[in-house]
Write an enzyme that holds these catalytic residues in place. Structure first.
Site, short mmCIF file in Angstrom:
data_model
loop_
_atom_site.label_atom_id
_atom_site.label_comp_id
_atom_site.label_asym_id
_atom_site.label_seq_id
_atom_site.Cartn_x
_atom_site.Cartn_y
_atom_site.Cartn_z
N HIS A 219 15.41 -85.62 57.26
CA HIS A 219 15.55 -85.13 55.78
C HIS A 219 16.24 -86.36 54.81
O HIS A 219 16.89 -87.17 55.31
CB HIS A 219 16.60 -84.03 55.73
CG HIS A 219 17.20 -83.67 54.49
ND1 HIS A 219 17.83 -84.36 53.13
CD2 HIS A 219 16.75 -82.53 53.81
CE1 HIS A 219 17.88 -83.65 52.37
NE2 HIS A 219 17.02 -82.50 52.52
N ARG A 261 11.09 -84.12 52.97
CA ARG A 261 10.96 -83.72 54.24
C ARG A 261 9.49 -83.79 54.45
O ARG A 261 8.56 -83.42 53.61
CB ARG A 261 11.49 -82.42 54.97
CG ARG A 261 12.76 -82.53 55.34
CD ARG A 261 13.48 -81.10 55.71
NE ARG A 261 13.53 -80.26 54.70
CZ ARG A 261 13.69 -78.91 54.75
NH1 ARG A 261 13.50 -78.53 55.93
NH2 ARG A 261 14.14 -78.34 53.76
N LYS A 264 6.62 -81.28 52.28
CA LYS A 264 7.20 -80.43 51.37
C LYS A 264 7.17 -81.17 49.93
O LYS A 264 6.31 -82.12 49.84
CB LYS A 264 9.06 -80.86 51.55
CG LYS A 264 9.35 -79.95 52.78
CD LYS A 264 10.04 -78.58 52.40
CE LYS A 264 11.42 -78.70 51.58
NZ LYS A 264 11.71 -77.21 51.24
N ASP A 267 10.32 -84.30 44.72
CA ASP A 267 11.24 -83.93 43.98
C ASP A 267 11.74 -85.28 43.50
O ASP A 267 12.00 -86.18 44.20
CB ASP A 267 12.18 -83.33 44.96
CG ASP A 267 13.33 -82.82 44.04
OD1 ASP A 267 13.74 -83.43 43.13
OD2 ASP A 267 14.01 -81.98 44.39
N CYS A 269 14.78 -86.01 42.66
CA CYS A 269 16.02 -86.54 43.28
C CYS A 269 15.66 -87.72 44.46
O CYS A 269 16.73 -88.53 44.59
CB CYS A 269 17.09 -85.54 43.30
SG CYS A 269 16.67 -84.61 45.02
N TYR A 270 14.90 -87.20 45.14
CA TYR A 270 14.57 -88.27 46.47
C TYR A 270 13.93 -89.61 45.96
O TYR A 270 13.87 -90.56 46.85
CB TYR A 270 13.52 -87.68 47.34
CG TYR A 270 14.05 -86.33 48.05
CD1 TYR A 270 14.99 -86.59 48.93
CD2 TYR A 270 13.50 -85.23 47.63
CE1 TYR A 270 15.58 -85.50 49.43
CE2 TYR A 270 14.09 -83.96 48.41
CZ TYR A 270 15.24 -84.13 49.06
OH TYR A 270 15.61 -82.91 49.73
N ASP A 359 13.28 -82.00 38.51
CA ASP A 359 12.77 -82.09 39.57
C ASP A 359 11.42 -82.58 39.68
O ASP A 359 10.90 -83.45 40.05
CB ASP A 359 13.02 -80.90 40.55
CG ASP A 359 12.20 -80.56 41.67
OD1 ASP A 359 11.42 -81.27 41.86
OD2 ASP A 359 12.54 -79.57 42.46
N ASP A 366 18.61 -80.81 34.72
CA ASP A 366 19.92 -80.63 34.94
C ASP A 366 20.75 -81.95 35.38
O ASP A 366 19.92 -83.03 35.48
CB ASP A 366 20.13 -79.39 36.42
CG ASP A 366 19.44 -80.11 37.58
OD1 ASP A 366 19.51 -81.29 38.04
OD2 ASP A 366 18.60 -79.54 38.16
N HIS A 369 19.62 -83.76 38.86
CA HIS A 369 18.48 -84.76 38.85
C HIS A 369 18.30 -85.63 37.92
O HIS A 369 17.65 -86.75 38.03
CB HIS A 369 17.05 -83.72 38.39
CG HIS A 369 16.69 -82.88 39.79
ND1 HIS A 369 17.44 -81.67 40.07
CD2 HIS A 369 15.92 -83.15 40.86
CE1 HIS A 369 16.85 -81.05 41.02
NE2 HIS A 369 15.98 -82.15 41.65
#
Lengths: 429, 700
Positions: A219, A261, A264, A267, A269-270, A359, A366, A369
């Site tokens: 992850h 992952r 998936k 996003d 934030c990654y 995201d 938010d 993020h």
């Protein structure tokens, strides 16, 4: 082969297609614009972001009440975002933050999610990073390091890793937040480090990434936490680094952002969690080299009797200086991910032009993020810069050069300037 | 912190949510006051439950519940019913908290705590999990909890496996399910649970399952990852095997104490010169092993009298584990001038102790034998080291092997010295791979898909490797080469990876048979008169190789020309212990780090790295991929006086220092690299005192 088995797409596929569709629409639209309009579309909406961030620092909407046990996180996400933008907040607001976090500090060490709550490693990390981001004597000296050290010792499980809080869960996050805070505050020692590496090695999966706990899937967030921890305790060599690189390289999707992952959705934030792994890899090897080539005369004999674990065992290293030496090394490499593509994703798909980041398109903005998109963006912008003193070339910065953010320390995710201030402060005291 | 519901508030909701926040604030302060005053009444617990149902992240509140439960349990110890009801209430609170936020660490952890108290039933927990895993089949909290419950309650792994089957049947994109499946199956196969033995039958069923996913949507990532894992389970040889050695089995090695003259009735391939009377003995395994030492390897030879042999792992990262190991046999000087034959027999693994890095034991004891003919050759006083090797094409003539000459490749395959007690299993492997090959060819005939091509290429390579002991040639190499060529065009971002794979296959093809190999063997004009003791040069130049491979077949090589390729790394070259002349000119080596393997080549005398890219990039990407020579902690005698001279900046050159200081080069060509300015050259002269020629010019 029975290809008629099931022609209906799975839910994941439909979601994936929808996201791709939406993102490619944005890119197509962008591609069709004249140059000038493109540049405008790529512009970081600094003023709007500031407005959104300051608002959050002053008063949060009631819908944020679910974050009641995470209030130091809100402080960190917002303050760090502001620092990334190169802005300051009014002294009065800063004082409020310091006061508030002091209320969260437990008399026996560590920070809770709010006043009266028990101390927790994640909120301790957030509080310490927030206080360092505020900076200044008042803020930095508000941290009770002796008590915090005792708290960390209490959270250490006899088997090596850390628990999030008293009677709480053990995982890689807990290891990272504990080690990161200790290293930052110049209180990292062998007692805290002992057997942490064994636990993290057990969390690396056959895919190459690192999972939250042994047996789980690799992850992005845990991979960053695990790798950063291993660097901070000087045991990163024990990981399968080629496998780790392989895994993280394949997490950047054709949508240009990162997924957390396998299979998936991407996003924003990654951008930091996965992008940060690249930033670490970029400096990691040169740090190793430096230790080997120029052993400091003050650090005693560098004998080679114990060669079992490679470099680590043979040369005693001052644990608390690893973070500092790490950033002082020139990063010798180009990024091994597509930096401009990721910046494009963050700016075109992750940015809410009213301020704040999200995201992915279709989601709301938010602070979480906003913080990690901007951190990731900063990482991209500096990913080709050779050392921390030289500003990146305009070609490395997507959009107008005014998009350039402040550089961060990739092990702690704190703006570099603030890091230095704190490093000096804690080294002296 | 992440994945919390994030809905933008609508104006009409705001009054409502303000009221909620007010309520939460009040619950929170009541709770904190109870907590700090250690009030554990029923009412206090209800307040706490309400708080957690709204905000499950409140870990302090969860801990308060634990304290309360302990408190109440100590009060009602003897009454099993009230114990039950207390714990049941905890499960209820967790469940409604999870409904609010199923990613709450605190809630899941609290549930584990309750279960550890011996409450709840497996059916109940599985029912709960089913509901949550339906909502989000990728929720790793739920998967972690599932593994916890299964272990705690001894739920059979077979049942858990069935669960992953069900999940995959509902949604084959669910990689979490595939991942858990790989973990469960590994365990089931390892412990040989009933129904999971033999492994072959089980894996066949797995192939069928994954085919359905792959063929339904070849673009979905999950199945391919699982397929890769399966392929690995199919082909990986668990136990380590010796695959090659030098000297080779049954070979006649000619050891000459003096210069070997051009002696045509000697085998050029098996002639070896040694001033010191030492010959290397190299063992090449199919995977990295540890525990190679004088008790696991017995060497019988008349001259092995100086006690135990010391085995060294050829590893660039200083580990005690390596795929290739070397020791040296000593021939006393006085004997070197007689003409006698000395048989040597090597027995590998007759006593236990050789273990692979994944923990498997070497379990097929094997032996090989060779003869050493010591030749006394009169030293020609006119010939000395004083000549430079020149790599120009005009110096090479295609080697024509005398028909009676021993084949360099004969018996290279040590595979034939082990017995095949695994017959059925290896037949199954070949058959399975063949099936897969047929299937993916079919898939590719319908659609073009990159990952499908890559998988097919990997399958074909696996197939050829499995059959290689008996096959006459690499059956599929042409097809594999074509696939990788296609992929390089189709998928430019991963060009380098395909190029590397392509190079490996090409090298396999070239080195596979004697006929093909001889096309690359040349005789060097100066062979006999310089420090190369046999005059054969293997010329693998101009092949656009990006990587070196098939080294297990090339251990005999003493002179190697790899010029005019696209090499970025020479990983693996450290196994070629006999190498004395190496031409790496006109490649893409971009740093001294990339030359790391050379540190282990103690007999290297002439090295040409001219016209590479050393110093051109401030960037050194090879470091990520190869093990760095810097983790190789041979003692670093960092004697500053030795090198700190004038304005030489150590920092810039220390990589070069680490590489060259351990070598005894007499000839080095480095021209045409960005780093090779006058300053650098004078630095080189200082750190390599043996150097006689630098860039074609004679020193001193």
């Amino acid at each position: 082969m029975d290809s008629s088995a099931s022609q209906t797409p799975t839910v994941s596929q439909r979601d994936q297609w929808m996201v791709e569709h939406r993102i490619f629409q944005i890119y197509d639209f962008f591609g069709g614009l004249p140059r000038k309009a493109q540049s405008a579309m790529l512009e970081l909406q600094r003023e709007n972001h500031m407005e959104y961030l300051i608002k959050g620092l002053k008063r949060l909407e009631p819908s944020f009440s679910v974050l009641d046990a995470n209030r130091p996180w809100l402080c960190y996400w917002i303050l760090h975002s502001i620092a990334l933008l190169g802005e300051c907040v009014e002294p009065e607001l800063e004082d409020n933050v310091v006061d508030f976090l002091s209320h969260c500090q437990d008399p026996n060490g560590g920070y809770g999610g709010g006043p009266g709550q028990m101390p927790h490693l994640a909120t301790t990390y957030a509080a310490v990073n927030a206080l360092i981001t505020v900076g200044g004597e008042r803020s930095l000296s508000s941290i009770n390091r002796e008590k915090l050290y005792m708290f960390l010792r209490r959270m250490k499980d006899p088997s090596g890793p850390f628990r999030m809080h008293d009677a709480g869960e053990i995982d890689v996050r807990a290891c990272y937040t504990a080690i990161s805070v200790a290293s930052f505050l110049n209180i990292l020692d062998n007692e805290l480090v002992q057997n942490v590496g064994d636990y993290i090695v057990r969390c690396q999966t056959y895919e190459g990434g690192i999972a939250g706990e042994p047996g789980a899937e690799a992850h992005g967030g845990y991979t960053f936490c695990g790798f950063a921890t291993m660097i901070l305790i000087n045991e990163a060599n024990r990981l399968d680094l080629a496998g780790l690189l392989d895994w993280v390289a394949f997490r950047q999707g054709k949508e240009c952002g990162f997924q957390g992952r396998t299979n998936k959705l991407i996003d924003s934030c990654y951008s930091f969690w996965q992008g940060g792994v690249f930033a670490l890899l970029q400096r990691f090897h040169s740090t190793l080299d430096e230790q080997l080539a120029l052993p400091h005369s003050g650090e005693g004999d560098c004998t080679n009797d114990s060669q079992k674990t490679g470099l680590n065992a043979s040369c005693p290293v001052n644990l608390n200086s690893i973070g500092y030496n790490f950033i002082k090394q020139p990063a010798e490499t180009e990024p091994l991910f597509h930096s401009l593509a990721l910046q494009q994703y963050i700016l075109l798909c992750g940015q809410d032009i009213e301020g704040g980041m999200r995201d992915k398109p279709g989601k709301g903005r938010d602070y979480y993020h906003t913080c990690y998109s901007l951190s990731g963006l900063s990482g991209c912008q500096y990913s080709s810069a050779e050392d921390e003193d030289s500003p990146p070339l305009p070609s490395a910065v997507m959009g107008p050069y005014s998009n350039l953010l402040e550089p961060i320390h990739p092990l702690f995710n704190v703006v570099l300037e603030k890091y230095y201030e704190a490093h000096e402060f804690f080294a002296m005291s | 912190m992440h994945g919390r519901p994030r809905t933008a508030p609508k104006p009409e909701d705001s009054a409502d949510s303000a009221a909620k926040a007010e309520k939460l604030r009040s619950l929170q302060s009541q709770f904190l006051s109870n907590h700090h005053n250690k009030i554990y009444t029923k009412e206090a617990l209800e307040v706490n439950a309400k708080l957690l149902e709204i905000n499950p992240e409140h870990y302090t509140a969860w801990n308060y519940r634990k304290l309360t439960v302990e408190h109440r349990l100590s009060e009602s110890e003897p009454d099993p019913d009230s114990v039950k009801s207390i714990l049941r209430e905890e499960l209820r609170v967790v469940e409604s908290a999870l409904k609010q936020n199923y990613k709450s660490y605190g809630a899941w952890h609290h549930r584990k705590w309750v279960l550890n108290k011996g409450h709840s039933s497996i059916d109940h927990e599985m029912g709960l999990l089913d509901r949550f895993q339906k909502v989000d089949p990728r929720n790793f909290h739920a998967w972690n909890y599932r593994r916890f419950v299964a272990a705690l309650m001894n739920r059979s792994e077979v049942d858990e496996l069935q669960y992953t089957t069900d999940m995959i049947n509902t949604n084959f994109s669910n990689y979490s399910a595939w991942h858990n499946r790989s973990i469960l199956l590994s365990n089931l196969l390892k412990t040989k649970v009933e129904g999971f033995f033999p492994k072959e039958k089980v894996l066949n069923e797995e192939y069928e399952l994954v085919h359905q996913a792959l063929f339904t949507d070849p673009d979905d990532q999950s199945g391919w990852f699982y397929h890769l894992w399966l392929l690995d389970q199919t082909v990986k040889a668990d136990a380590p095997v010796l695959i090659s050695s030098w000297p080779a089995h049954d070979s006649n090695l000619i050891l000459s104490g003096d210069r070997c003259l051009d002696d045509c009735y000697l085998s050029a391939f098996n002639t070896f010169h040694s001033d010191s009377g030492k010959i290397p003995l190299i063992l090449y395994f199919n995977q990295a092993v540890e525990g190679v030492n004088s008790s696991t390897i017995s060497v019988e030879s008349v001259f092995n009298t100086k006690g135990e042999l010391s085995w060294k792992p050829l590893s660039t990262n200083n580990s005690e584990t390596a795929q290739v190991w070397v020791t040296h046999l000593n021939y006393p000087e006085e004997k070197l001038h007689s003409s006698e034959a000395y048989p040597v027999e090597v027995r590998v693994g007759h006593s236990q102790g050789i273990i692979s890095s994944s923990g498997f034991r070497y379990n097929q004891p094997s032996r090989f034998a060779f003869k050493v003919f010591v030749r006394s050759v009169e030293k020609d006083p006119a010939v000395h080291d004083g000549e430079m090797i020149s790599w120009g094409d005009e110096n090479f003539l295609l080697y024509e092997a005398p028909p009676q000459e021993s084949n360099p490749l004969v018996s290279l395959d040590q595979l034939n010295i082990k017995d095949y007690h695994e017959q059925t299993s290896s037949m199954w492997r070949a058959e399975t791979i063949a099936n897969e090959i047929a299937l993916f060819r079919e898939l590719l005939s319908v659609i073009s898909c990159k990952i499908g091509k890559l998988t097919l290429a990997r399958l074909l390579v696996a197939h050829d490797t499995l059959l290689s002991p008996c096959a006459k040639k690499m059956v599929h190499s042409e097809e594999v080469i074509k696939l990788y060529s296609d992929l390089m065009k189709l998928d430019p971002p991963h060009f380098q990876y395909y190029k590397d794979e392509y190079s490996l296959v090409l090298l396999q093809q070239l080195t596979f048979s004697r006929e093909s190999l001889l096309r690359y063997c040349f005789r060097h004009r100066d062979g006999a008169s310089s420090f190369i003791s046999n005059s054969i040069c293997l010329r693998l130049n101009n092949l656009s190789l990006s990587r070196m491979g098939s080294i297990e077949r090339l251990l005999w090589v003493q002179m190697l020309d790899l010029s005019h390729n696209e090499l970025q790394s020479i990983e693996g070259l450290e196994a070629m212990q006999l190498l004395s002349c190496l031409n790496l000119s006109d490649n893409k080596l971009s740093s001294f780090t990339a030359l790391g393997p050379l540190i282990l080549l103690k007999s290297l005398k002439a090295l040409d790295v001219s016209r590479n890219e050393i110093g051109l990039h401030s960037i050194d990407t090879t470091r990520y991929l190869c093990s760095s020579p810097l983790s190789h902690t041979e003692e670093i005698d960092w004697n500053r006086d030795e090198i700190v001279t004038g304005d030489v900046n150590l920092r810039n050159y220390w990589e070069a220092f680490l590489i060259f200081r351990g070598l005894h080069l007499t000839q080095l060509d480095i021209v045409g690299n960005a780093i090779a300015d006058e300053k650098f050259k004078s630095f080189l002269v200082k750190i390599v005192p043996t150097l006689k020629w630098l860039d074609g010019g004679e020193l001193h």
